[in-house]
Design a protein around this motif. Structure first.
Motif, PDB file in Angstrom:
ATOM      1  N   THR A 122       4.130   6.052  -6.115  1.00  0.00           N
ATOM      2  CA  THR A 122       5.236   6.587  -6.918  1.00  0.00           C
ATOM      3  C   THR A 122       6.153   7.385  -5.999  1.00  0.00           C
ATOM      4  N   TYR A 123       7.439   7.061  -6.024  1.00  0.00           N
ATOM      5  CA  TYR A 123       8.396   7.743  -5.153  1.00  0.00           C
ATOM      6  C   TYR A 123       8.901   9.025  -5.806  1.00  0.00           C
ATOM      7  N   ILE A 124       9.190  10.016  -4.978  1.00  0.00           N
ATOM      8  CA  ILE A 124       9.669  11.315  -5.451  1.00  0.00           C
ATOM      9  C   ILE A 124      10.962  11.648  -4.708  1.00  0.00           C
ATOM     10  N   TRP A 125      11.968  12.122  -5.450  1.00  0.00           N
ATOM     11  CA  TRP A 125      13.257  12.475  -4.848  1.00  0.00           C
ATOM     12  C   TRP A 125      13.453  13.998  -4.859  1.00  0.00           C
ATOM     13  N   TYR A 126      14.145  14.469  -3.831  1.00  0.00           N
ATOM     14  CA  TYR A 126      14.461  15.890  -3.697  1.00  0.00           C
ATOM     15  C   TYR A 126      15.964  16.056  -3.506  1.00  0.00           C
ATOM     16  N   LYS A 127      16.509  17.065  -4.205  1.00  0.00           N
ATOM     17  CA  LYS A 127      17.918  17.426  -4.058  1.00  0.00           C
ATOM     18  C   LYS A 127      17.978  18.852  -3.541  1.00  0.00           C
ATOM     19  N   ASN A 128      18.566  19.013  -2.377  1.00  0.00           N
ATOM     20  CA  ASN A 128      18.630  20.326  -1.727  1.00  0.00           C
ATOM     21  C   ASN A 128      17.245  20.967  -1.614  1.00  0.00           C
ATOM     22  N   GLY A 129      16.240  20.135  -1.355  1.00  0.00           N
ATOM     23  CA  GLY A 129      14.876  20.623  -1.165  1.00  0.00           C
ATOM     24  C   GLY A 129      14.095  20.829  -2.439  1.00  0.00           C
ATOM     25  N   LYS A 152      -9.844  -4.656   3.117  1.00  0.00           N
ATOM     26  CA  LYS A 152      -8.444  -5.079   3.041  1.00  0.00           C
ATOM     27  C   LYS A 152      -8.048  -5.682   4.382  1.00  0.00           C
ATOM     28  N   ARG A 153      -7.261  -6.761   4.327  1.00  0.00           N
ATOM     29  CA  ARG A 153      -6.824  -7.403   5.548  1.00  0.00           C
ATOM     30  C   ARG A 153      -5.554  -6.756   6.098  1.00  0.00           C
ATOM     31  N   ARG A 154      -4.730  -6.145   5.245  1.00  0.00           N
ATOM     32  CA  ARG A 154      -3.494  -5.502   5.680  1.00  0.00           C
ATOM     33  C   ARG A 154      -3.329  -4.169   4.964  1.00  0.00           C
ATOM     34  N   ILE A 155      -2.908  -3.154   5.719  1.00  0.00           N
ATOM     35  CA  ILE A 155      -2.675  -1.828   5.148  1.00  0.00           C
ATOM     36  C   ILE A 155      -1.369  -1.291   5.726  1.00  0.00           C
ATOM     37  N   CYS A 156      -0.525  -0.729   4.867  1.00  0.00           N
ATOM     38  CA  CYS A 156       0.715  -0.065   5.293  1.00  0.00           C
ATOM     39  C   CYS A 156       0.680   1.364   4.776  1.00  0.00           C
ATOM     40  N   VAL A 157       0.745   2.331   5.684  1.00  0.00           N
ATOM     41  CA  VAL A 157       0.656   3.743   5.297  1.00  0.00           C
ATOM     42  C   VAL A 157       1.698   4.563   6.046  1.00  0.00           C
ATOM     43  N   LEU A 158       1.875   5.804   5.585  1.00  0.00           N
ATOM     44  CA  LEU A 158       2.908   6.670   6.123  1.00  0.00           C
ATOM     45  C   LEU A 158       2.500   7.351   7.424  1.00  0.00           C
ATOM     46  N   LYS A 159       3.468   7.462   8.309  1.00  0.00           N
ATOM     47  CA  LYS A 159       3.296   8.226   9.544  1.00  0.00           C
ATOM     48  C   LYS A 159       2.938   9.673   9.198  1.00  0.00           C
ATOM     49  N   GLY A 160       1.911  10.211   9.869  1.00  0.00           N
ATOM     50  CA  GLY A 160       1.474  11.574   9.603  1.00  0.00           C
ATOM     51  C   GLY A 160       0.352  11.674   8.597  1.00  0.00           C
ATOM     52  N   SER A 161       0.059  10.575   7.898  1.00  0.00           N
ATOM     53  CA  SER A 161      -0.998  10.594   6.890  1.00  0.00           C
ATOM     54  C   SER A 161      -2.338  10.201   7.497  1.00  0.00           C
ATOM     55  N   THR A 162      -3.339  10.031   6.639  1.00  0.00           N
ATOM     56  CA  THR A 162      -4.690   9.622   7.051  1.00  0.00           C
ATOM     57  C   THR A 162      -5.027   8.298   6.390  1.00  0.00           C
ATOM     58  N   VAL A 163      -5.710   7.424   7.124  1.00  0.00           N
ATOM     59  CA  VAL A 163      -6.085   6.135   6.567  1.00  0.00           C
ATOM     60  C   VAL A 163      -7.572   5.890   6.770  1.00  0.00           C
ATOM     61  N   ASP A 164      -8.188   5.239   5.798  1.00  0.00           N
ATOM     62  CA  ASP A 164      -9.574   4.770   5.916  1.00  0.00           C
ATOM     63  C   ASP A 164      -9.555   3.247   5.926  1.00  0.00           C
ATOM     64  N   CYS A 197      13.423  11.871   0.247  1.00  0.00           N
ATOM     65  CA  CYS A 197      12.416  11.245  -0.608  1.00  0.00           C
ATOM     66  C   CYS A 197      11.040  11.318   0.042  1.00  0.00           C
ATOM     67  N   THR A 198      10.025  11.116  -0.785  1.00  0.00           N
ATOM     68  CA  THR A 198       8.653  11.012  -0.309  1.00  0.00           C
ATOM     69  C   THR A 198       7.875  10.215  -1.361  1.00  0.00           C
ATOM     70  N   VAL A 199       6.553  10.163  -1.221  1.00  0.00           N
ATOM     71  CA  VAL A 199       5.741   9.486  -2.223  1.00  0.00           C
ATOM     72  C   VAL A 199       4.670  10.440  -2.721  1.00  0.00           C
ATOM     73  N   GLU A 200       4.208  10.167  -3.931  1.00  0.00           N
ATOM     74  CA  GLU A 200       3.211  11.034  -4.562  1.00  0.00           C
ATOM     75  C   GLU A 200       1.951  11.114  -3.701  1.00  0.00           C
ATOM     76  N   HIS A 201       1.380  12.328  -3.639  1.00  0.00           N
ATOM     77  CA  HIS A 201       0.191  12.661  -2.859  1.00  0.00           C
ATOM     78  C   HIS A 201       0.487  12.807  -1.360  1.00  0.00           C
ATOM     79  N   HIS A 202       1.756  12.620  -0.977  1.00  0.00           N
ATOM     80  CA  HIS A 202       2.166  12.846   0.415  1.00  0.00           C
ATOM     81  C   HIS A 202       3.468  13.635   0.422  1.00  0.00           C
ATOM     82  N   GLU A 203       3.522  14.660  -0.427  1.00  0.00           N
ATOM     83  CA  GLU A 203       4.755  15.421  -0.592  1.00  0.00           C
ATOM     84  C   GLU A 203       5.190  16.138   0.676  1.00  0.00           C
ATOM     85  N   ASP A 204       4.292  16.289   1.641  1.00  0.00           N
ATOM     86  CA  ASP A 204       4.656  16.963   2.888  1.00  0.00           C
ATOM     87  C   ASP A 204       5.272  16.003   3.900  1.00  0.00           C
ATOM     88  N   LEU A 205       5.360  14.725   3.552  1.00  0.00           N
ATOM     89  CA  LEU A 205       5.877  13.724   4.495  1.00  0.00           C
ATOM     90  C   LEU A 205       7.234  13.206   4.015  1.00  0.00           C
TER      91      LEU A 205
END
Length: 413
Positions: free
Chosen positions: A355-362, A229-241, A390-398
């Motif tokens: 996939t985005y995930i929403w949280y209400k009061n945690g 891949k020529r460009r990758i955008c990932v979340l802070k705190g995650s892991t990238v290959d 909010c967060t994204v699927e598979h990165h629920e801790d971020l």
């Protein structure tokens, strides 16, 4: 009737989505509705940035209420490019005066090749649908070798599918990734030697990061690096290959990954800024991967792979993979009366359409219930005292930082 001080100007305006002829009476010299494009056609390199500009005029009694650029008009409906998902985070509108507009498109793709038009709306008319705009052609470089048959000398030609709009480009030639020659000619002549594994590529000055694919004369046995891949955008705190495949005509003695913004290529496994966060999973030969854990925003950079043989070191000059590291933020905007729209935003478009995930009061919102939400958007009552994140699927801790009563009330004012 004395017509000496009066003129009739024939003008074309937009009424209800259809271009119509309309007579406008006015003083001689009064501006008509008009759009003039700086260029009728532009040829630009894939991966580069292009500016498409125009100037527009209108009668002084008209007030401009909206301006936009578009590339498609189907059934009288246009889509503002700034809202088109295909151009997400790649489109900007710029202006220097009240009567000009520039469309800037970054990270150009071949699929961006089309005609672009400007539209403006006043309190009395719309303008810009039916007139020709600027046609953009996006091209990459290819190296053509002649003659095809066995010969003591060869000519390499750096070719594109359209003539670059850049006047008098300086062509740069690379041998095994190392700068070899510069010329105003797109052709390069050389004598065939016994170095059948050597590879050649070209670029133009000012766009040295946009090389052509390398060509060689020994099939798949020549030296090359191909990034997954020529460009990758990932979340802070995650892991990238970040991965690539490579082939060496000669025996490889060592290989490593490095940041291209370093003055001297430095193996990331020895860089103190990446201590304990970098590893090279996989085998010694064949595909290579760079794994970075606990990503930080300062890790945003271009990463390249290089390998060494007894004859040379290969890969320094070729463009690699650009990594962008982003956090999540909740943006609050007004919706219907008494409601607010919460949008989970990032500074770049996340890779792999998460996939985005929403949280209400945690607590995770698995069903819409009283909230209406889809993808990265959530609609809530403006007077809510609850907190949302909010967060994204598979990165629920971020998670993003939570938006609570104070922020919602603040945006309500």
């Amino acid at each position: 009737m004395n017509l000496s001080n009066t003129s009739i100007t024939l003008s074309l305006i937009m009424v209800s989505g259809i271009d119509q002829l309309h007579f406008v009476s006015g003083v001689v010299g009064e501006s008509c509705m008009n759009v003039t494009y700086t260029h009728q056609s532009i040829c630009a390199l894939k991966g580069s940035t292009v500016d498409i500009s125009c100037f527009y005029t209108h009668p002084s009694w008209h007030n401009v209420t909206e301006v936009s650029w578009f590339s498609k008009w189907e059934s009288g409906v246009t889509t503002d490019l700034s809202l088109n998902p295909e151009y997400a985070d790649r489109v900007e509108y710029h202006r220097q005066t009240e009567k000009d507009s520039t469309l800037r498109i970054t990270d150009l793709r071949e699929s961006d090749s089309t005609e672009y038009k400007f539209r403006f709306t006043t309190d009395e008319a719309r303008w810009g649908y039916s007139f020709p705009g600027t046609t953009l052609s996006v091209t990459g470089f290819q190296v053509e070798v002649t003659p095809k048959w066995r010969s003591e000398s060869k000519t390499l030609s750096c070719i594109t599918t359209c003539t670059l709009s850049n006047p008098n480009p300086i062509y740069i030639w690379y041998k095994n990734g190392q700068h070899r020659d510069e010329s105003t000619s797109p052709q390069y002549k050389y004598s065939v030697s016994n170095d059948y594994g050597d590879s050649y590529s070209c670029a133009v000055k000012g766009h040295e990061d946009l090389h052509s694919p390398a060509v060689c004369f020994q099939g798949q046995s020549c030296n090359r690096v191909t990034y997954t891949k020529r460009r990758i955008c990932v979340l802070k705190g995650s892991t990238v290959d970040i991965s690539c495949t490579y082939v060496s005509y000669y025996s490889t003695t060592s290989s490593f990954w490095f940041r291209s913004d370093k003055s001297t290529p430095e193996d990331l496994t020895t860089d103190p800024g990446y201590a304990g966060r970098v590893e090279y999973p996989g085998t010694y030969r064949g595909p290579s991967s760079l794994r970075i854990t606990d990503l930080r925003e300062e890790d945003s950079a271009e990463y390249r792979f290089t390998f060494k043989t007894d004859n040379f070191e290969w890969g320094h000059s070729f463009p690699g993979t650009t990594l962008s590291v982003t956090g999540l933020q909740v943006k609050v905007t007004p919706a219907a009366e008494g409601q607010k729209t919460l949008t989970c935003i990032t500074t770049c478009t996340l890779t792999d359409n998460p996939t985005y995930i929403w949280y209400k009061n945690g607590q995770r919102l698995d069903e819409p219930t009283s909230q209406q939400y889809s993808s990265n958007t959530l609609v809530v009552l403006g007077h809510s005292v609850d907190s949302y994140s909010c967060t994204v699927e598979h990165h629920e801790d971020l998670h993003s930082p939570a938006v609570c009563k104070y922020e919602l009330n603040y945006y309500s004012n």
